[in-house]
Design a protein around this motif. Structure first.
Motif, PDB file in Angstrom:
ATOM      1  N   PHE A  74       9.213  -3.151   3.447  1.00  0.00           N
ATOM      2  CA  PHE A  74       9.317  -2.654   4.817  1.00  0.00           C
ATOM      3  C   PHE A  74       7.961  -2.221   5.347  1.00  0.00           C
ATOM      4  CE2 PHE A  74       9.695   0.789   7.896  1.00  0.00           C
ATOM      5  CZ  PHE A  74      10.445   0.149   8.880  1.00  0.00           C
ATOM      6  N   TRP A  75       7.234  -1.428   4.575  1.00  0.00           N
ATOM      7  CA  TRP A  75       6.002  -0.807   5.054  1.00  0.00           C
ATOM      8  C   TRP A  75       4.867  -1.793   5.273  1.00  0.00           C
ATOM      9  CZ3 TRP A  75       6.988   3.766   6.761  1.00  0.00           C
ATOM     10  CH2 TRP A  75       8.015   4.506   6.180  1.00  0.00           C
ATOM     11  N   HIS A  76       4.865  -2.896   4.532  1.00  0.00           N
ATOM     12  CA  HIS A  76       3.750  -3.835   4.619  1.00  0.00           C
ATOM     13  C   HIS A  76       4.159  -5.191   5.191  1.00  0.00           C
ATOM     14  CE1 HIS A  76       0.942  -1.184   2.482  1.00  0.00           C
ATOM     15  NE2 HIS A  76       2.043  -0.731   1.932  1.00  0.00           N
ATOM     16  N   GLY A  77       5.388  -5.306   5.676  1.00  0.00           N
ATOM     17  CA  GLY A  77       5.817  -6.507   6.386  1.00  0.00           C
ATOM     18  C   GLY A  77       5.988  -7.735   5.507  1.00  0.00           C
ATOM     19  N   PRO A  79       7.006 -11.101   4.153  1.00  0.00           N
ATOM     20  CA  PRO A  79       7.554 -12.240   4.894  1.00  0.00           C
ATOM     21  C   PRO A  79       8.975 -12.601   4.469  1.00  0.00           C
ATOM     22  CG  PRO A  79       5.726 -12.924   3.483  1.00  0.00           C
ATOM     23  CD  PRO A  79       5.837 -11.440   3.372  1.00  0.00           C
ATOM     24  N   GLU A  80       9.367 -12.211   3.262  1.00  0.00           N
ATOM     25  CA  GLU A  80      10.704 -12.522   2.753  1.00  0.00           C
ATOM     26  C   GLU A  80      11.743 -11.465   3.111  1.00  0.00           C
ATOM     27  OE1 GLU A  80      11.880 -13.788  -1.474  1.00  0.00           O
ATOM     28  OE2 GLU A  80       9.694 -14.025  -1.395  1.00  0.00           O
ATOM     29  N   VAL A  96       3.712  -1.194  11.054  1.00  0.00           N
ATOM     30  CA  VAL A  96       3.601  -2.263  10.049  1.00  0.00           C
ATOM     31  C   VAL A  96       2.375  -3.128  10.350  1.00  0.00           C
ATOM     32  CG1 VAL A  96       4.718  -4.341   9.135  1.00  0.00           C
ATOM     33  CG2 VAL A  96       6.042  -2.236   9.443  1.00  0.00           C
ATOM     34  N   ARG A  97       2.133  -3.418  11.622  1.00  0.00           N
ATOM     35  CA  ARG A  97       0.955  -4.217  11.986  1.00  0.00           C
ATOM     36  C   ARG A  97      -0.322  -3.514  11.540  1.00  0.00           C
ATOM     37  NH1 ARG A  97      -3.068  -4.283  14.989  1.00  0.00           N
ATOM     38  NH2 ARG A  97      -2.517  -2.492  16.251  1.00  0.00           N
ATOM     39  N   LYS A  98      -0.400  -2.204  11.783  1.00  0.00           N
ATOM     40  CA  LYS A  98      -1.582  -1.441  11.362  1.00  0.00           C
ATOM     41  C   LYS A  98      -1.714  -1.421   9.843  1.00  0.00           C
ATOM     42  CE  LYS A  98      -2.009   1.667  15.313  1.00  0.00           C
ATOM     43  NZ  LYS A  98      -1.876   3.062  15.764  1.00  0.00           N
ATOM     44  N   ASN A  99      -0.594  -1.288   9.137  1.00  0.00           N
ATOM     45  CA  ASN A  99      -0.641  -1.316   7.671  1.00  0.00           C
ATOM     46  C   ASN A  99      -1.186  -2.649   7.173  1.00  0.00           C
ATOM     47  OD1 ASN A  99       0.428   1.244   7.505  1.00  0.00           O
ATOM     48  ND2 ASN A  99       2.474   0.583   6.924  1.00  0.00           N
ATOM     49  N   ARG A 119      -2.295  -8.039  -5.050  1.00  0.00           N
ATOM     50  CA  ARG A 119      -1.227  -7.459  -4.241  1.00  0.00           C
ATOM     51  C   ARG A 119       0.103  -7.965  -4.774  1.00  0.00           C
ATOM     52  NH1 ARG A 119      -2.327  -3.813  -0.352  1.00  0.00           N
ATOM     53  NH2 ARG A 119      -4.508  -3.843   0.215  1.00  0.00           N
ATOM     54  N   ILE A 120       1.001  -7.031  -5.010  1.00  0.00           N
ATOM     55  CA  ILE A 120       2.325  -7.351  -5.549  1.00  0.00           C
ATOM     56  C   ILE A 120       3.363  -6.749  -4.609  1.00  0.00           C
ATOM     57  CG2 ILE A 120       3.888  -6.948  -7.492  1.00  0.00           C
ATOM     58  CD1 ILE A 120       1.335  -6.742  -9.253  1.00  0.00           C
ATOM     59  N   TRP A 121       4.385  -7.533  -4.280  1.00  0.00           N
ATOM     60  CA  TRP A 121       5.473  -7.022  -3.441  1.00  0.00           C
ATOM     61  C   TRP A 121       6.453  -6.257  -4.314  1.00  0.00           C
ATOM     62  CZ3 TRP A 121       4.796  -6.721   1.481  1.00  0.00           C
ATOM     63  CH2 TRP A 121       4.020  -7.666   2.145  1.00  0.00           C
ATOM     64  N   GLU A 122       7.069  -5.233  -3.746  1.00  0.00           N
ATOM     65  CA  GLU A 122       8.001  -4.400  -4.501  1.00  0.00           C
ATOM     66  C   GLU A 122       9.188  -5.181  -5.044  1.00  0.00           C
ATOM     67  OE1 GLU A 122      10.221  -1.372  -2.386  1.00  0.00           O
ATOM     68  OE2 GLU A 122      10.293  -2.609  -0.600  1.00  0.00           O
TER      69      GLU A 122
END
Length: 149
Positions: A74-77, A79-80, A96-99, A119-122
């Motif tokens: 959620f916080w970093h947008g 794509p999935e 989210v855009r600023k993050n 970078r790893i997605w949660e």
């Protein structure tokens, strides 16, 4: 005269949920740390790779200059999995855009200083992510050893 504190959350329930969001030691972060540790790697937690830059990585391998960031969908947008907020949607879209802009800036600044950013997605499997981290750490260590000779 000071004004009373006015929360910006859209409701008391939202405020309680927001206060429950941790900035570190989240379940995905702990799972990743356990998986990386199980592979025999040691790292620092919650450290600024560049002390002058106010950005904190989740795992830091200082000697081989690798910074690992575990980004929330959620916080970093993601794509999935990123979902648009139903309430206060313009605020959250901008947040989210600023993050994401800050993430890109962090990646660039660290790369300019010789760091490798992972970078790893949660939502990623922590064991598979740990394998990726381990492979890159081992590769970087090997390159460092050969360049010293």
């Amino acid at each position: 005269m000071s004004r009373p504190y006015e929360p910006w959350a859209s409701s008391a329930d939202v405020r309680v949920r927001m206060q429950g969001n941790r900035s570190r030691d989240t379940r995905p972060e702990l799972a990743l740390r356990r998986a990386v540790h199980a592979r025999g790697l040691r790292y620092r937690v919650g450290v600024r790779p560049l002390p002058s830059l106010r950005r904190t990585a989740d795992l830091v391998f200082t000697r081989c200059k690798i910074a690992v960031f575990l980004d929330g969908c959620f916080w970093h947008g993601c794509p999935e999995h990123h979902s648009l907020a139903a309430t206060n949607s313009s605020f959250w879209a901008e947040k989210v855009r600023k993050n994401r802009d800050r993430d890109a800036d962090t990646n660039r600044r660290l790369a300019d200083a010789g760091w490798l950013v992972i970078r790893i997605w949660e939502h990623e499997d922590p064991v598979i992510a740990a394998e990726r981290v381990s492979a890159l750490v081992m590769e970087r260590r090997k390159k460092q050893r050969t360049s010293r000779r």
